[in-house]
Design an enzyme around this catalytic site. Structure first.
Site, short mmCIF file in Angstrom:
data_model
loop_
_atom_site.label_atom_id
_atom_site.label_comp_id
_atom_site.label_asym_id
_atom_site.label_seq_id
_atom_site.Cartn_x
_atom_site.Cartn_y
_atom_site.Cartn_z
NE ARG A 69 -3.97 -1.78 2.41
CZ ARG A 69 -5.10 -1.80 1.72
NH1 ARG A 69 -5.40 -0.78 0.93
NH2 ARG A 69 -5.94 -2.80 1.79
CG LEU A 97 -6.01 6.66 0.53
CD1 LEU A 97 -6.71 8.01 0.42
CD2 LEU A 97 -5.01 6.49 -0.60
CG ASN A 111 -14.62 9.61 1.59
OD1 ASN A 111 -14.68 9.28 0.40
ND2 ASN A 111 -15.12 8.84 2.56
CG HIS A 113 -19.65 6.85 4.12
ND1 HIS A 113 -19.09 5.71 3.58
CD2 HIS A 113 -20.53 6.43 5.05
CE1 HIS A 113 -19.60 4.65 4.17
NE2 HIS A 113 -20.48 5.06 5.07
CG ASP A 149 -16.29 5.29 5.44
OD1 ASP A 149 -15.86 5.90 4.45
OD2 ASP A 149 -16.72 4.13 5.37
CB ALA A 177 -28.79 13.86 -0.83
C1 GRF Z 1 -21.12 7.01 -3.67
O1 GRF Z 1 -22.29 6.51 -3.10
C2 GRF Z 1 -20.18 7.52 -2.62
O2 GRF Z 1 -20.84 8.10 -1.54
C3 GRF Z 1 -19.47 6.27 -2.19
O3 GRF Z 1 -19.29 5.53 -3.37
C4 GRF Z 1 -20.30 5.90 -4.31
C5 GRF Z 1 -19.57 6.36 -5.54
O4 GRF Z 1 -20.46 6.66 -6.59
N1 GRF Z 1 -18.26 6.60 -1.49
P1 GRF Z 1 -19.94 7.49 -7.84
O5 GRF Z 1 -18.73 6.73 -8.40
O6 GRF Z 1 -19.57 8.86 -7.37
O7 GRF Z 1 -21.09 7.50 -8.81
#
Ligand code: GRF
Length: 221
Positions: A69, A97, A111, A113, A149, A177
């Site tokens: 990694r 990471l 990020n 999530h 996360d 959203a």
């Molecule tokens: C999204 O739901 C994001 O929140 C998660 O992975 C998914 C990625 O979707 N981390 P995209 O590639 O942005 O369409």
């Protein structure tokens, strides 16, 4: 004269719909960031083609080419520095990471999530939210820390969970959203309107009182 736009790299592994939302938002003349690079660890990530189609530079760094990694992350770091990147957005980037990399980009890497963190960290968030019977679900943009996360929360959006929801229906409502809050979060960070204090995000600008970092979405229901 207004401040220079922040140079942003988006790291993806797949579809790239959040990446596309960031690119779209960055087209506004007064948006404080420009997307200059999209990096994927997978050569077949659909997001690469859509970024290229918009004239944005792309790169593939395949994690399978690296034994550790640390060396994978070092290559990503080298790439980001060669593009003079100021800010990194993880958008569906499916690699953990290393602490050194995360420390090097501390408070300059965010990020998204698909849950109301700290609930439902990790994978299969929509299914787990449905199984738990929560009535509100949503998404979170946060600064990245070494734990998965985890990190100071910049914006969250909440959407309702319906009795009739399937995993697909809930994830589509949350994704809509996501596309609203990720560009907004990048704007706040790039414009210097937020700061991390004691691992909490504080708004610095005058609008802080009216704009609380929470978005309630009806998700069209
Ligand atoms: C999204 O739901 C994001 O929140 C998660 O992975 C998914 C990625 O979707 N981390 P995209 O590639 O942005 O369409």
């Amino acid at each position: 004269m207004s401040a220079a736009k922040k140079r942003v790299a988006v790291l993806i592994s797949g579809r790239g719909s959040n990446m596309a939302a960031l690119i779209e938002a960055s087209k506004a003349p007064d948006y404080p960031a420009e997307i200059v690079l999209v990096v994927s660890n997978k050569a077949d990530a659909a997001g690469l083609a859509s970024a290229s189609a918009q004239g944005i530079k792309t790169a593939v760094v395949d994690h399978r080419d690296f034994a550790h990694r640390e060396t994978f992350d070092a290559e990503i770091d080298r790439l980001l520095k060669s593009y003079r990147i100021d800010m990194v957005c993880l958008a569906g980037f499916m690699r953990l990471l290393t602490p050194d990399f995360v420390a090097g980009w501390r408070d300059r890497m965010i990020n998204i999530h698909p849950s109301l963190l700290p609930a439902f960290k990790g994978l299969h968030t929509h299914r787990r939210a449905l199984e738990a019977g929560v009535k509100l679900a949503g998404c979170t943009v946060h600064f990245v820390r070494s734990d998965m996360d985890d990190g100071p929360i910049i914006i969250q959006a909440a959407v309702p969970v319906l009795d009739t929801d399937t995993e697909d229906a809930l994830s589509a409502r949350i994704l809509a959203a996501e596309h609203q809050i990720y560009p907004r979060a990048l704007e706040l960070v790039s414009a210097g309107k937020v700061q991390v204090r004691n691992e909490r995000v504080i708004r610095l600008d005058a609008k802080a009182a009216e704009d609380t970092g929470v978005l309630m979405c009806d998700g069209g229901v």
